[in-house]
Scaffold this active site. Sequence first.
Site, PDB file in Angstrom:
ATOM      1  N   ASP A   1     -23.354 -43.809 -73.251  1.00 37.29           N
ATOM      2  CA  ASP A   1     -24.193 -44.518 -73.990  1.00 37.29           C
ATOM      3  C   ASP A   1     -25.622 -44.988 -73.447  1.00 37.29           C
ATOM      4  O   ASP A   1     -25.864 -44.938 -72.277  1.00 37.29           O
ATOM      5  CB  ASP A   1     -23.518 -45.930 -73.955  1.00 37.29           C
ATOM      6  CG  ASP A   1     -22.035 -45.732 -74.672  1.00 37.29           C
ATOM      7  OD1 ASP A   1     -22.010 -44.851 -75.548  1.00 37.29           O
ATOM      8  OD2 ASP A   1     -21.164 -46.248 -74.067  1.00 37.29           O
TER       9      ASP A   1
ATOM     10  N   ASP B   1     -21.669 -43.196 -82.040  1.00 42.63           N
ATOM     11  CA  ASP B   1     -21.228 -44.717 -82.341  1.00 42.63           C
ATOM     12  C   ASP B   1     -22.012 -45.059 -83.523  1.00 42.63           C
ATOM     13  O   ASP B   1     -21.161 -45.942 -84.403  1.00 42.63           O
ATOM     14  CB  ASP B   1     -21.284 -45.761 -81.174  1.00 42.63           C
ATOM     15  CG  ASP B   1     -20.624 -45.416 -80.063  1.00 42.63           C
ATOM     16  OD1 ASP B   1     -19.415 -44.559 -80.200  1.00 42.63           O
ATOM     17  OD2 ASP B   1     -21.317 -45.500 -78.913  1.00 42.63           O
TER      18      ASP B   1
END
Length: 205
Positions: free
Chosen positions: A153, A174
């Site tokens: 991330d 995401d």
Amino acid sequence: MMHRFRVLILVGLATLAADQVTKYLAVAHLTEALDGRTGFARVTGFVSEQNLDNSPPAPTGDRRVRPYRFIENYWHFRYVENPGAAWGLFGNLPESVRRPFFHLVSLVALGFIGFMYVRLTPDQRRVRWALALVAGGALGNFVDRLLRGYVIDFIDWHWRNQPGMRWPTFNVADAAICVGVGLLLLDSFLERKPVETVTPGGQVV
């Protein structure tokens, strides 16, 4: 047959490619892992490098990580290794349990998406795009877990570092999943125009 799956394949693969390319850029620019490497060695380094922040499962600001402030107090790029699901759920499970669990969940999710996709009618274009985005996002994070056991991330949104005002760090996969789910919800709320049929007597019903 391939025409029927064109949106799923093209959008899904494009989402997967965008996700992996941006994760490569995150490793290249937000960590020191690829410093000193050139050419294809940088790509192989991206694939093989693991635990770049030296602090599984959560980063601690190690010298190998170098955040970038894109919009001060609101939008930073910060390398994070997420061993769990969204918001780090199940990230503290033992690795012998966590890896098989997330692999199984990913495969079941992809199988369910495929099952839903083949049942769509020609007029459900919005749903086709939605399922393709969710599939591409799921594939992107699945590739991470297969290669490293965690998801990369790097997008960090927050409001002036206020407690409770920070969105969990996320990635392109995401975002694609969220957009896809949003399209599914939108489609469920929009009223579909009923299909008109003509009876043998010529009456439209």
